[in-house]
Design an enzyme around this catalytic site. Sequence first.
Site, PDB file in Angstrom:
ATOM      1  N   PHE A   1     -45.921  25.690  11.792  1.00 24.55           N
ATOM      2  CA  PHE A   1     -46.922  24.901  11.070  1.00 24.55           C
ATOM      3  C   PHE A   1     -46.661  24.967   9.567  1.00 24.55           C
ATOM      4  O   PHE A   1     -46.144  25.954   9.042  1.00 24.55           O
ATOM      5  CB  PHE A   1     -48.324  25.425  11.361  1.00 24.55           C
TER       6      PHE A   1
ATOM      7  N   CYS B   1     -45.057  30.318  14.024  1.00 20.55           N
ATOM      8  CA  CYS B   1     -43.993  30.387  15.035  1.00 20.55           C
ATOM      9  C   CYS B   1     -42.629  30.777  14.481  1.00 20.55           C
ATOM     10  O   CYS B   1     -41.661  30.845  15.239  1.00 20.55           O
ATOM     11  CB  CYS B   1     -43.910  29.064  15.785  1.00 20.55           C
TER      12      CYS B   1
ATOM     13  N   GLU C   1     -36.668  17.584  15.486  1.00 20.15           N
ATOM     14  CA  GLU C   1     -35.538  18.508  15.578  1.00 20.15           C
ATOM     15  C   GLU C   1     -34.255  17.795  15.985  1.00 20.15           C
ATOM     16  O   GLU C   1     -33.184  18.037  15.409  1.00 20.15           O
ATOM     17  CB  GLU C   1     -35.851  19.634  16.562  1.00 20.15           C
TER      18      GLU C   1
ATOM     19  N   HIS D   1     -43.715  29.153  25.082  1.00 20.88           N
ATOM     20  CA  HIS D   1     -43.624  29.342  23.628  1.00 20.88           C
ATOM     21  C   HIS D   1     -44.372  30.609  23.262  1.00 20.88           C
ATOM     22  O   HIS D   1     -45.608  30.641  23.262  1.00 20.88           O
ATOM     23  CB  HIS D   1     -44.217  28.139  22.904  1.00 20.88           C
TER      24      HIS D   1
ATOM     25  N   HIS E   1     -35.648  24.882  18.902  1.00 13.90           N
ATOM     26  CA  HIS E   1     -37.063  25.277  18.920  1.00 13.90           C
ATOM     27  C   HIS E   1     -37.728  24.630  20.134  1.00 13.90           C
ATOM     28  O   HIS E   1     -38.478  25.273  20.850  1.00 13.90           O
ATOM     29  CB  HIS E   1     -37.739  24.853  17.628  1.00 13.90           C
TER      30      HIS E   1
ATOM     31  N   LYS F   1     -37.629  27.255  26.337  1.00 12.86           N
ATOM     32  CA  LYS F   1     -39.083  27.407  26.439  1.00 12.86           C
ATOM     33  C   LYS F   1     -39.648  26.894  27.758  1.00 12.86           C
ATOM     34  O   LYS F   1     -40.801  27.190  28.080  1.00 12.86           O
ATOM     35  CB  LYS F   1     -39.767  26.735  25.246  1.00 12.86           C
TER      36      LYS F   1
END
Length: 371
Positions: A356, A137, A275, A299, A264, A294
């Site tokens: 990830f 991502c 976050e 996403h 994010h 998002k």
Amino acid sequence: MQNRAFINYFDTVCCAGNNPEELFESILEKKDCISLDTNFVKEQTVAIGKIKTDISLNELLVQRLKKLLENTNLEDFSQTLLVVGSSVGGMNETERVYFKDKNYKNIDYKKHPIDSVADFLKKNFNFYDDISFSTACTSSANALGYAKECINKGVYKNILVVGIDALSFTTVCGFRSLSVLSSNICTPFDKNREGMNVAEGFGLILLQDTEKENSVEFLGVGYSSDAHHMTQPHPDGLGAMEAMKSALKNAKLNTRDISYINAHGTGTYANDFSELTAIKTLFKDIQPKISSTKSITGHTLGAAGAIEAIICCMILKNQTIPTNKGLIEIEIDGINYSLENKKQNIKYTMSNSFAFGGNNTSLIFGIPYEY
């Protein structure tokens, strides 16, 4: 002195809009752009961000690159580096052939890899060279960071960054196996969140070393790799905080300079908690406005960095900070959530992308200034 990096053109297509203006309008109006789907996951309805089009994203991308050449000072791409960021590359094409023919031998292996997007574009345009990034991502955020460094060092004068990912069974079902998919529109930072919405789309950004009228300056990039867990971010947000700190240092700015952070913000508990903890710790009592977009775009995985960079450019151009859609019951206090669209003087914005394996990237954009 290093060359400065300017964003002189950008375009995007996702479920929330067919161009940057439509996308930003959808965000400001909190439109419902995510749709419910029963085709990807067996016996389960999931919310996804699907584009309504009769052609592939690659073919749509070719159309937009032709439009770019018509609207910029480039006659062609012969002196332009192509940098692609994608999480799945041509995986959707592989799935299409396999599910249609039920025979893996009919799969064209050249259309599967991450660089299959670049190969497709090179058949239609003459690029000076190309490179592809795949870091889940953060793919297109890292592609942008690489492009900035190349411009700064004078390696290239023109770089086209493309962040792109199409919906595929592998990604949707993969996130289902992690139990993080939502059957409703995602609600980042809300106490009653259900999970994330996988989506598709692309963003294309032209970086150049010369300022044009209405340029946005790409000022800072910061990276980190905390490697806390294969799929979970560090609960204290250590990697996220390090990426933001590095971006500020690269941009020669401090926490007080940032007006807005495009988080994010996937709508999963692990991401939201990590976050927001990082932002609270780093920015302390000088909290900039924060929102996640998002809940509008979904996403878009490897394309998210590029698309959300474009959103930051639109925020700077419109001098308007967007609200959070779906944020009703706040779970974590001490954060300056954007709860309404607000016009204000905005000089610098930050965009976060986390992936990830603890791969984290933060980008900073601003209104160009005179030295």
